[in-house]
Design a protein around this motif. Structure first.
Motif, PDB file in Angstrom:
ATOM      1  N   GLU A   1       0.804  -1.225   0.000  1.00 24.34           N
ATOM      2  CA  GLU A   1       0.000   0.000   0.000  1.00 24.34           C
ATOM      3  C   GLU A   1       0.840   1.280   0.000  1.00 24.34           C
ATOM      4  N   ASP A   2       2.152   1.174  -0.140  1.00 24.43           N
ATOM      5  CA  ASP A   2       2.940   2.410  -0.250  1.00 24.43           C
ATOM      6  C   ASP A   2       2.517   3.157  -1.513  1.00 24.43           C
ATOM      7  N   PRO A   3       2.491   4.498  -1.431  1.00 23.09           N
ATOM      8  CA  PRO A   3       2.086   5.270  -2.614  1.00 23.09           C
ATOM      9  C   PRO A   3       3.045   5.061  -3.784  1.00 23.09           C
ATOM     10  N   LEU A   4       2.462   4.984  -4.986  1.00 24.92           N
ATOM     11  CA  LEU A   4       3.279   4.878  -6.200  1.00 24.92           C
ATOM     12  C   LEU A   4       3.316   6.225  -6.911  1.00 24.92           C
ATOM     13  N   PHE A   5       2.140   6.815  -7.112  1.00 26.17           N
ATOM     14  CA  PHE A   5       2.125   8.120  -7.781  1.00 26.17           C
ATOM     15  C   PHE A   5       0.896   8.931  -7.432  1.00 26.17           C
ATOM     16  N   ILE A   6       1.034  10.224  -7.727  1.00 22.43           N
ATOM     17  CA  ILE A   6      -0.100  11.156  -7.636  1.00 22.43           C
ATOM     18  C   ILE A   6      -0.336  11.632  -9.060  1.00 22.43           C
ATOM     19  N   LEU A   7      -1.585  11.653  -9.473  1.00 23.04           N
ATOM     20  CA  LEU A   7      -1.893  12.220 -10.787  1.00 23.04           C
ATOM     21  C   LEU A   7      -3.090  13.143 -10.615  1.00 23.04           C
ATOM     22  N   TYR A   8      -2.915  14.372 -11.078  1.00 24.70           N
ATOM     23  CA  TYR A   8      -3.970  15.369 -10.870  1.00 24.70           C
ATOM     24  C   TYR A   8      -5.048  15.256 -11.928  1.00 24.70           C
ATOM     25  N   THR A   9      -6.280  15.423 -11.485  1.00 24.51           N
ATOM     26  CA  THR A   9      -7.404  15.440 -12.422  1.00 24.51           C
ATOM     27  C   THR A   9      -8.346  16.566 -12.007  1.00 24.51           C
ATOM     28  N   SER A  10      -9.140  17.037 -12.984  1.00 24.17           N
ATOM     29  CA  SER A  10     -10.014  18.180 -12.684  1.00 24.17           C
ATOM     30  C   SER A  10     -11.174  17.756 -11.818  1.00 24.17           C
ATOM     31  N   GLY A  11     -11.626  18.700 -11.026  1.00 25.06           N
ATOM     32  CA  GLY A  11     -12.799  18.418 -10.219  1.00 25.06           C
ATOM     33  C   GLY A  11     -13.816  19.513 -10.396  1.00 25.06           C
ATOM     34  N   SER A  12     -14.892  19.435  -9.618  1.00 23.50           N
ATOM     35  CA  SER A  12     -15.905  20.470  -9.810  1.00 23.50           C
ATOM     36  C   SER A  12     -15.661  21.679  -8.916  1.00 23.50           C
ATOM     37  N   THR A  13     -14.590  21.685  -8.127  1.00 26.48           N
ATOM     38  CA  THR A  13     -14.196  22.952  -7.513  1.00 26.48           C
ATOM     39  C   THR A  13     -12.853  23.345  -8.111  1.00 26.48           C
ATOM     40  N   GLY A  14     -12.380  24.540  -7.760  1.00 30.22           N
ATOM     41  CA  GLY A  14     -11.223  25.106  -8.421  1.00 30.22           C
ATOM     42  C   GLY A  14      -9.943  24.295  -8.367  1.00 30.22           C
ATOM     43  N   LYS A  15      -9.685  23.645  -7.243  1.00 28.30           N
ATOM     44  CA  LYS A  15      -8.391  23.000  -7.069  1.00 28.30           C
ATOM     45  C   LYS A  15      -8.372  21.620  -7.735  1.00 28.30           C
ATOM     46  N   PRO A  16      -7.294  21.289  -8.467  1.00 27.33           N
ATOM     47  CA  PRO A  16      -7.245  19.931  -9.036  1.00 27.33           C
ATOM     48  C   PRO A  16      -7.114  18.884  -7.936  1.00 27.33           C
ATOM     49  N   LYS A  17      -7.578  17.674  -8.246  1.00 29.85           N
ATOM     50  CA  LYS A  17      -7.537  16.601  -7.249  1.00 29.85           C
ATOM     51  C   LYS A  17      -6.325  15.722  -7.514  1.00 29.85           C
ATOM     52  N   GLY A  18      -5.465  15.591  -6.520  1.00 25.89           N
ATOM     53  CA  GLY A  18      -4.280  14.735  -6.663  1.00 25.89           C
ATOM     54  C   GLY A  18      -4.649  13.307  -6.310  1.00 25.89           C
ATOM     55  N   MET A  19      -5.002  12.519  -7.324  1.00 25.46           N
ATOM     56  CA  MET A  19      -5.421  11.146  -7.044  1.00 25.46           C
ATOM     57  C   MET A  19      -4.181  10.318  -6.694  1.00 25.46           C
ATOM     58  N   LEU A  20      -4.264   9.648  -5.550  1.00 23.58           N
ATOM     59  CA  LEU A  20      -3.110   8.871  -5.084  1.00 23.58           C
ATOM     60  C   LEU A  20      -3.329   7.387  -5.372  1.00 23.58           C
ATOM     61  N   HIS A  21      -2.393   6.807  -6.126  1.00 26.54           N
ATOM     62  CA  HIS A  21      -2.451   5.363  -6.388  1.00 26.54           C
ATOM     63  C   HIS A  21      -1.346   4.657  -5.614  1.00 26.54           C
ATOM     64  N   SER A  22      -1.664   3.455  -5.147  1.00 27.08           N
ATOM     65  CA  SER A  22      -0.661   2.712  -4.380  1.00 27.08           C
ATOM     66  C   SER A  22      -0.100   1.565  -5.234  1.00 27.08           C
ATOM     67  N   THR A  23       0.808   0.798  -4.664  1.00 24.86           N
ATOM     68  CA  THR A  23       1.702  -0.008  -5.500  1.00 24.86           C
ATOM     69  C   THR A  23       1.131  -1.357  -5.993  1.00 24.86           C
ATOM     70  N   ALA A  24       0.830  -2.273  -5.078  1.00 28.33           N
ATOM     71  CA  ALA A  24       0.584  -3.656  -5.509  1.00 28.33           C
ATOM     72  C   ALA A  24      -0.723  -3.807  -6.289  1.00 28.33           C
ATOM     73  N   GLY A  25      -1.800  -3.232  -5.769  1.00 28.41           N
ATOM     74  CA  GLY A  25      -3.096  -3.373  -6.433  1.00 28.41           C
ATOM     75  C   GLY A  25      -3.065  -2.749  -7.817  1.00 28.41           C
ATOM     76  N   TYR A  26      -2.430  -1.601  -7.917  1.00 23.83           N
ATOM     77  CA  TYR A  26      -2.334  -0.918  -9.212  1.00 23.83           C
ATOM     78  C   TYR A  26      -1.573  -1.801 -10.205  1.00 23.83           C
ATOM     79  N   MET A  27      -0.483  -2.364  -9.742  1.00 23.12           N
ATOM     80  CA  MET A  27       0.326  -3.213 -10.634  1.00 23.12           C
ATOM     81  C   MET A  27      -0.481  -4.422 -11.122  1.00 23.12           C
ATOM     82  N   VAL A  28      -1.121  -5.099 -10.195  1.00 21.12           N
ATOM     83  CA  VAL A  28      -1.841  -6.326 -10.552  1.00 21.12           C
ATOM     84  C   VAL A  28      -2.980  -6.003 -11.529  1.00 21.12           C
ATOM     85  N   TYR A  29      -3.712  -4.938 -11.236  1.00 20.26           N
ATOM     86  CA  TYR A  29      -4.890  -4.660 -12.065  1.00 20.26           C
ATOM     87  C   TYR A  29      -4.517  -4.140 -13.456  1.00 20.26           C
ATOM     88  N   THR A  30      -3.511  -3.259 -13.532  1.00 23.21           N
ATOM     89  CA  THR A  30      -3.157  -2.732 -14.863  1.00 23.21           C
ATOM     90  C   THR A  30      -2.537  -3.840 -15.718  1.00 23.21           C
TER      91      THR A  30
END
Ligand code: PRX
Length: 634
Positions: free
Chosen positions: A242-271
């Motif tokens: 569950e250690d963080p792998l990356f943050i990727l910003y995406t637009s939201g419905s308020t002004g500030k972009p959302k830094g979506m945080l993905h973690s390591t093992a689950g992301y690897m297995v699913y992608t």
């Protein structure tokens, strides 16, 4: 028995049933047999969508770059991992073997370490589509630093907002970038951004266009000499699942972009799992996704998913129209591309051009065509199917999001019968639900509603960086106990899903997710603007284009100038992708008695659907609607 590769419809239904009935057994089976672990997990899944909290493969130890690179070295060290095709049509493609990728990632990782970057530090990557982009992403993952790639079309303000939001210590960039026949001064944009980013200690600069740039003593460093001096071996940092792998910003419905945080093992297995199945990748195939690595599609399906499968992934630096609109098809022919994954906006733009651009190239290597990023309209689907796929190449219309990490609903080519404009069936492990406005699930087929997912899958984003409450509010509050996607969808008589589009204040323009609020904030910064509202309207190529309604503090003489200034402001604050196609200076905006702007009405006016405006009786001043319709556009 391994269920990693699905090859028949019967197998799909069987695997799907099992994945829903016994998700933990299903995912642990996939994870167990196909990846390299330093230690296996103690627990497959812990979750609570109320908090919300999701943890997959807890207790496991791994490094994703060992899975993407090192473990392939014994069998395919000399095979091509990344096939780089430069912007210049006369430039030579570069084949980066797994051995070479390993060496480059290790050197880069050592450079990061030499600059004091450690596990958990945030590193911003602002690079064009050149090998250094993929290598720097993997180098961060090698040492456990959290990468955050910012698409190199974003402005200095957008870049500095992201740097500050995640408190990055380092920025990796290049002197500039090629874009068709133009060059872009990336380092100049970084310099401007860094005026507002005191925490950044170092900037690594790759040389790409050999322009004359300013290097700030002590802060800025040329990458090449540092890479040359660095050691070519670097032990991977052993990470928790569950250690963080990356943050990727995406637009939201308020002004500030959302830094979506993905973690390591689950992301690897699913992608990795979805890459294998959605593209039916076979040993020796050449796979090409045309997205930029600055978006989630590039993270999951140019870098991590393909490399975790030992694939050859093509990375193209340029645009579809340079030197002319045959470029994509020329690349497919030259490199014998087998799987091609692109966006509907690119298909629509190319479909407008002469068929000669297509027909002069041999596209017979193609086995799978993919589409992602927005709903693909029927016309574009047929053009893609008829002219690129020659009616015998399955199109996978894959639906997913930055937040989902990987493809959730998609046909499996040669397995799922396709249907134009339908993303068809959920991937194993994905449990969609359609919800009505009262929060009730709509069961059965031939129904339409808001698309939610009922059960966690391994690559769901774990939080919004620094704002868990916003994560909860945005995705888990609209429908209790479910992840809400923000999209509407319908389910047909056979259970196939069709995504109908966003139901919130996000507009998808040319496949880019744009929140209305940040654009309105940029417009409202103009001293003469009182208020503004942005809506989308249908556009032939972009899918949606932006229409801005603007009220002024006092009348201005030259409205054209004002509109130009408004678009300049948007370019500065967000980037040229968010510029408005139409601007209407208006006397007033339609508001409810509680002061909420009724965008539904503005959308209809912008789309020329004024015959049926629906109920406008709840407006504070219904007259305003007529005056908006009567006003001329600038
Ligand atoms: O509205 C959906 C649309 O793109 C949104 C996600 O955008 P983003 O996070 O930028 O990720 C894009 C690439 C995965 C979704 O909420 N979308 C994406 N793919 C499709 C789609 N809409 C319809 N059909 C698709 N295949």
């Amino acid at each position: 028995m391994s269920q990693y590769h699905i090859q028949s419809l019967e197998a799909y239904f069987k695997v799907y049933r099992e994945s829903v009935n016994r998700p933990e057994e299903f995912w642990s089976g996939i994870a167990q047999d196909h990846f390299l672990w330093h230690k296996k997990w103690d627990r497959v899944l812990a979750w609570d969508f109320e908090k919300p909290e999701v943890r997959w493969f807890e207790g496991a130890k791994l490094n994703i770059t060992e899975n993407c690179i090192d473990r392939h070295l014994s069998t395919k060290a000399d095979e091509t991992a990344i096939l780089f095709v430069p912007n210049d049509p006369n430039g030579e493609a570069e084949k980066i073997s797994y051995r070479n990728l390993h060496e480059r990632v290790c050197r880069f990782a050592n450079v990061l370490k030499n600059h004091g970057i450690k596990k958990g530090d945030r590193v911003i990557i602002y690079l064009p589509m050149i090998p250094e982009l993929a290598v720097s992403v993997l180098a961060c993952a090698r040492i456990g630093a959290i990468h955050s790639v910012v698409f190199a079309g974003f402005s200095a303000t957008a870049l500095s907002t992201r740097i500050n939001d995640c408190d990055a210590k380092m920025v990796i960039t290049s002197d500039g970038s090629y874009r068709g026949s133009k060059t872009i001064d990336l380092k100049g944009i970084v310099d401007q951004a860094l005026d507002d980013c005191p925490a950044v200690q170092s900037v690594l600069v790759a040389q790409r266009i050999h322009s004359d740039i300013h290097m700030q003593e002590g802060r800025d460093h040329w990458l090449a000499p540092e890479l040359a001096a660095a050691s070519s071996s670097c032990e991977p940092e052993i990470m928790d699942a569950e250690d963080p792998l990356f943050i990727l910003y995406t637009s939201g419905s308020t002004g500030k972009p959302k830094g979506m945080l993905h973690s390591t093992a689950g992301y690897m297995v699913y992608t990795a799992y979805t890459f294998k199945n959605c593209f039916q990748y076979e040993e020796g195939d050449i796979y090409w996704c045309t997205a930029d690595i600055g978006w989630i599609t590039g993270h999951s399906y140019i870098v991590y998913g393909p490399l975790a499968n030992g694939a050859t992934t093509l990375m193209y630096e340029g645009v579809p129209s340079h030197p002319d609109c045959s470029r994509f098809w020329q690349i497919v022919e030259e490199h014998k591309v087998n799987q091609f994954y692109t966006a509907p906006t690119a298909i629509r733009a190319l479909a407008k051009e002469s068929l000669d651009f297509v027909n002069k190239h041999d596209l017979s290597s193609l086995k799978v065509l993919g589409s992602v990023g927005e709903p693909i309209n029927e016309e574009a689907w047929h053009w893609y199917n008829d002219h690129i796929g020659k009616k015998n190449t399955p199109i996978i219309d894959s639906w997913w999001q930055t937040e989902t990490g990987g493809i959730l609903i998609s046909p499996i080519p040669y397995v799922t019968p396709t249907k134009p404009t339908f993303a068809t069936l959920p991937m194993p492990g994905i449990q969609p639900a359609l919800m009505d406005e009262n929060g009730q699930e709509i069961h059965g087929n031939q129904v339409q509603g808001r698309l939610c997912i009922k059960y966690p899958w391994p690559s769901i984003a774990r939080t919004i960086w620094g704002d868990h409450l916003r994560y909860k509010d945005t995705y888990f509050s609209a429908f209790a106990g479910k992840y809400f996607t923000g999209d509407g969808a319908l389910r047909d008589e056979t259970g196939y899903y069709r995504i109908t589009g966003r139901v919130d204040d996000v507009i998808i323009v040319s496949g880019h997710n744009l929140g209305t609020a940040p654009i309105e904030d940029a417009i409202n910064a103009h001293p003469q603007v009182a208020e503004s509202a942005i809506v989308g309207y249908p556009h032939d190529i972009k899918g949606n284009a932006l229409y801005g309604y603007v009220t002024l503090k006092s009348p201005v003489e030259n409205q054209e100038n004002l509109c130009r200034e408004i678009n300049q402001l948007i370019s500065q604050q967000i980037g040229p992708i968010a510029k408005l196609d139409k601007i209407q200076i208006t006397q007033g905006l339609p508001k409810t008695r509680s002061g909420k702007i009724m965008r539904r009405i503005l959308r209809k006016i912008a789309s020329n659907e004024t015959d049926n405006l629906g109920d406008i009786s709840t407006l504070l001043d219904p007259e305003v609607v007529k005056s908006i319709m009567d006003e001329a556009l600038v």
